[in-house]
Scaffold this active site. Structure first.
Site, PDB file in Angstrom:
ATOM      1  N   CYS A   1       0.803  -1.217   0.000  1.00  0.00           N
ATOM      2  CA  CYS A   1       0.000   0.000   0.000  1.00  0.00           C
ATOM      3  C   CYS A   1       0.837   1.269   0.000  1.00  0.00           C
ATOM      4  O   CYS A   1       0.288   2.371   0.016  1.00  0.00           O
ATOM      5  CB  CYS A   1      -0.937  -0.003   1.201  1.00  0.00           C
ATOM      6  SG  CYS A   1      -1.957  -1.486   1.267  1.00  0.00           S
TER       7      CYS A   1
ATOM      8  N   HIS B   1      -2.812   7.738   6.487  1.00  0.00           N
ATOM      9  CA  HIS B   1      -3.039   6.447   5.826  1.00  0.00           C
ATOM     10  C   HIS B   1      -4.433   5.969   6.201  1.00  0.00           C
ATOM     11  O   HIS B   1      -5.164   5.488   5.347  1.00  0.00           O
ATOM     12  CB  HIS B   1      -1.956   5.456   6.241  1.00  0.00           C
ATOM     13  CG  HIS B   1      -1.988   4.190   5.454  1.00  0.00           C
ATOM     14  ND1 HIS B   1      -1.823   4.160   4.082  1.00  0.00           N
ATOM     15  CD2 HIS B   1      -2.185   2.899   5.830  1.00  0.00           C
ATOM     16  CE1 HIS B   1      -1.903   2.922   3.646  1.00  0.00           C
ATOM     17  NE2 HIS B   1      -2.125   2.130   4.691  1.00  0.00           N
TER      18      HIS B   1
ATOM     19  N   GLU C   1      -1.094   4.961  13.972  1.00  0.00           N
ATOM     20  CA  GLU C   1      -0.765   6.172  13.225  1.00  0.00           C
ATOM     21  C   GLU C   1      -1.013   7.406  14.096  1.00  0.00           C
ATOM     22  O   GLU C   1      -0.244   8.376  14.046  1.00  0.00           O
ATOM     23  CB  GLU C   1      -1.564   6.259  11.932  1.00  0.00           C
ATOM     24  CG  GLU C   1      -1.074   7.372  11.022  1.00  0.00           C
ATOM     25  CD  GLU C   1      -1.738   7.369   9.643  1.00  0.00           C
ATOM     26  OE1 GLU C   1      -1.305   8.150   8.784  1.00  0.00           O
ATOM     27  OE2 GLU C   1      -2.696   6.590   9.435  1.00  0.00           O
TER      28      GLU C   1
ATOM     29  N   LYS D   1      -9.779   7.884   2.771  1.00  0.00           N
ATOM     30  CA  LYS D   1     -10.196   6.491   2.515  1.00  0.00           C
ATOM     31  C   LYS D   1     -11.605   6.233   3.026  1.00  0.00           C
ATOM     32  O   LYS D   1     -12.225   5.240   2.649  1.00  0.00           O
ATOM     33  CB  LYS D   1      -9.203   5.515   3.152  1.00  0.00           C
ATOM     34  CG  LYS D   1      -7.851   5.429   2.454  1.00  0.00           C
ATOM     35  CD  LYS D   1      -6.978   4.347   3.074  1.00  0.00           C
ATOM     36  CE  LYS D   1      -5.621   4.232   2.387  1.00  0.00           C
ATOM     37  NZ  LYS D   1      -4.736   5.361   2.684  1.00  0.00           N
TER      38      LYS D   1
ATOM     39  N   HIS E   1      -9.822   1.905   0.080  1.00  0.00           N
ATOM     40  CA  HIS E   1      -8.364   1.770   0.071  1.00  0.00           C
ATOM     41  C   HIS E   1      -7.916   1.252  -1.294  1.00  0.00           C
ATOM     42  O   HIS E   1      -8.173   0.108  -1.643  1.00  0.00           O
ATOM     43  CB  HIS E   1      -7.934   0.808   1.181  1.00  0.00           C
ATOM     44  CG  HIS E   1      -6.459   0.784   1.426  1.00  0.00           C
ATOM     45  ND1 HIS E   1      -5.548   1.435   0.617  1.00  0.00           N
ATOM     46  CD2 HIS E   1      -5.725   0.162   2.394  1.00  0.00           C
ATOM     47  CE1 HIS E   1      -4.336   1.229   1.071  1.00  0.00           C
ATOM     48  NE2 HIS E   1      -4.416   0.467   2.154  1.00  0.00           N
TER      49      HIS E   1
ATOM     50  N   PHE F   1       1.795  -3.300   4.161  1.00  0.00           N
ATOM     51  CA  PHE F   1       2.166  -4.613   4.670  1.00  0.00           C
ATOM     52  C   PHE F   1       3.670  -4.819   4.470  1.00  0.00           C
ATOM     53  O   PHE F   1       4.235  -4.437   3.445  1.00  0.00           O
ATOM     54  CB  PHE F   1       1.417  -5.710   3.910  1.00  0.00           C
ATOM     55  CG  PHE F   1      -0.017  -5.897   4.333  1.00  0.00           C
ATOM     56  CD1 PHE F   1      -0.585  -5.161   5.361  1.00  0.00           C
ATOM     57  CD2 PHE F   1      -0.814  -6.825   3.683  1.00  0.00           C
ATOM     58  CE1 PHE F   1      -1.898  -5.350   5.741  1.00  0.00           C
ATOM     59  CE2 PHE F   1      -2.130  -7.029   4.052  1.00  0.00           C
ATOM     60  CZ  PHE F   1      -2.677  -6.294   5.083  1.00  0.00           C
TER      61      PHE F   1
END
Length: 413
Positions: free
Chosen positions: A163, A303, A314, A335, A340, A399
């Site tokens: 991502c 994010h 975050e 998002k 996403h 990831f």
């Protein structure tokens, strides 16, 4: 003397619209792009919703032969790249194309082609697998096809970092220009991940929201009742140029890409570091690269995936970097509306962050209904905000522990 990097063109196809302007208007209106999956029968899945592109027609950007020979993630990338080049009024006939690069990333690449050709292999045998299977499937082909379309002979590659791919693409393109390896770069990310196999994989991980009965409310970053992300698709592509190059051709300048930071968590294959150290270091590095002080930052495009761990960690990272100023800046997640876009998220969210700086409006984080004491910063809940922002950051976390942050500054001579 460091070369300055500016943005001169924007292009996007997203679940909210088939252009940057359509997407931006929908974001400010707090519109959700999430709905029931229509691409295939999702009835056996625990998650049956996604943020699909609506009404996309690749023939508007490619001829029928090109369409057949390319995966949808390449269709999206080419569409966004053509829009960005048109927006920048890029005339490659008047450029040294050996100094024009392409850096376009993807997290999954040609999974549609992979799944289709595997079905052919199982049902009809190996001799019926298409000779185009490999070039249609490999992730670098979006960058390759864009370079062919524009005759770009400069630096050309495809970051693959889950991502974070789109943000890494924009950041590495920035470095090429800053370090005099290119004068202009077409950069961003593209993703077409909505297949039965990829959805089944994410469902097995229990990473996605199962709020199937109310899809528009499923993506809810920072909300206490968030239960997972919503998968989306699309592309976000920008034209980056060295400032002098842009001036010489009379280009319109949106904003300056002032800094880039990247780091690794070295923690877990999917979970972010609990102390947010990797994301915090990425933000610090981007600001140091840009010569920006924490108190100058007015907005962070988080994010913000709507997963329990990401949003919490975050938030911790932002607090550790900004201290008391963390409560004075806006930390929003678009998002909540786009879903996403995986490897395309960084490219699209860089565009959104840039528009916040240039237009003085901040899109909301929609579906924020239940405050979470562990996510207690200003997420611009539910309604867009009129606010001047001189400096903004956008975070991408992937990831494998990949982190990237891009710093955008309002352009001044």
């Amino acid at each position: 003397m460091r070369r300055r990097v500016v943005v001169t063109g924007l292009g996007a196809v997203t679940p909210l619209g088939l252009s940057v302007n359509e997407t931006w208007d929908a974001l400010l209106a707090g519109k959700s792009g999430v709905g029931p999956i229509t691409r295939f029968d999702a009835s056996d899945l625990t998650t049956r919703i996604a943020a699909e592109l609506k009404g996309f027609k690749p023939e508007a950007f490619m001829d029928p032969k090109e369409i057949r020979r390319n995966d949808p993630f390449v269709h999206y990338a080419l569409a966004a790249a053509v829009q960005a080049a048109d927006d920048a009024r890029l005339d490659t006939a008047k450029m040294d194309t050996a100094r024009l690069g392409v850096v376009v990333g993807s997290g999954i690449g040609g999974v549609t082609t992979w799944e289709h050709q595997h079905r052919i292999l199982m049902e009809r045998g190996p001799d019926r697998v298409s000779p185009l299977f490999v070039p249609m499937m490999i992730i670098n082909m979006a960058a390759g096809q864009i370079s062919i379309r524009f005759g770009a002979r400069g630096p050309n590659f495809a970051p693959v970092s889950a991502c974070t791919s789109g943000a890494h693409a924009v950041g590495e393109a920035y470095r090429f220009i800053r370090d005099d390896a290119a004068d202009a770069v077409i950069a961003g990310g593209s993703e077409s991940p909505l297949t039965l196999l990829s959805m089944a994989g994410f469902c097995s991980m229990k990473a996605m929201s199962t709020r199937n009965e109310e899809p528009e409310r499923a993506s809810r970053p920072f909300d206490a009742e968030r239960d997972g992300f919503v998968m989306g698709e699309g592309a976000g592509i920008v034209i980056l140029e060295e400032l002098g190059h842009a001036r010489r051709r009379g280009a319109r300048i949106y904003a300056e890409l002032a800094g880039y930071g990247l780091s690794g968590d070295a923690h877990h294959i999917t979970a972010p570091s609990p102390d947010g150290e990797g994301a915090a270091r990425s933000m610090r590095l981007s600001m140091a690269d840009a010569g920006i002080q924490p108190h100058e930052v007015g907005y962070i495009n988080a994010h913000g995936t709507s997963t329990p761990l990401n949003d919490k960690f975050e938030t911790i990272a932002v607090k550790s970097v900004f201290g008391e100023h963390a409560r004075k800046l806006a930390l929003g997640s678009t998002k909540s509306m786009t879903g996403h876009l995986l490897g395309a998220a960084g490219g699209l969210e860089f565009i959104i962050t840039l528009l916040v700086v240039t237009k003085g409006r901040i899109p909301p984080t929609i579906n924020y209904e239940h405050p979470d004491p562990e996510c207690d910063l200003d997420c611009v809940p539910n309604k867009a905000r009129l606010q001047e922002v001189e400096v903004a950051l956008t975070n991408s976390l992937g990831f494998g522990g990949h982190n990237a942050t891009l710093a955008v500054r309002r352009f001044v001579e």
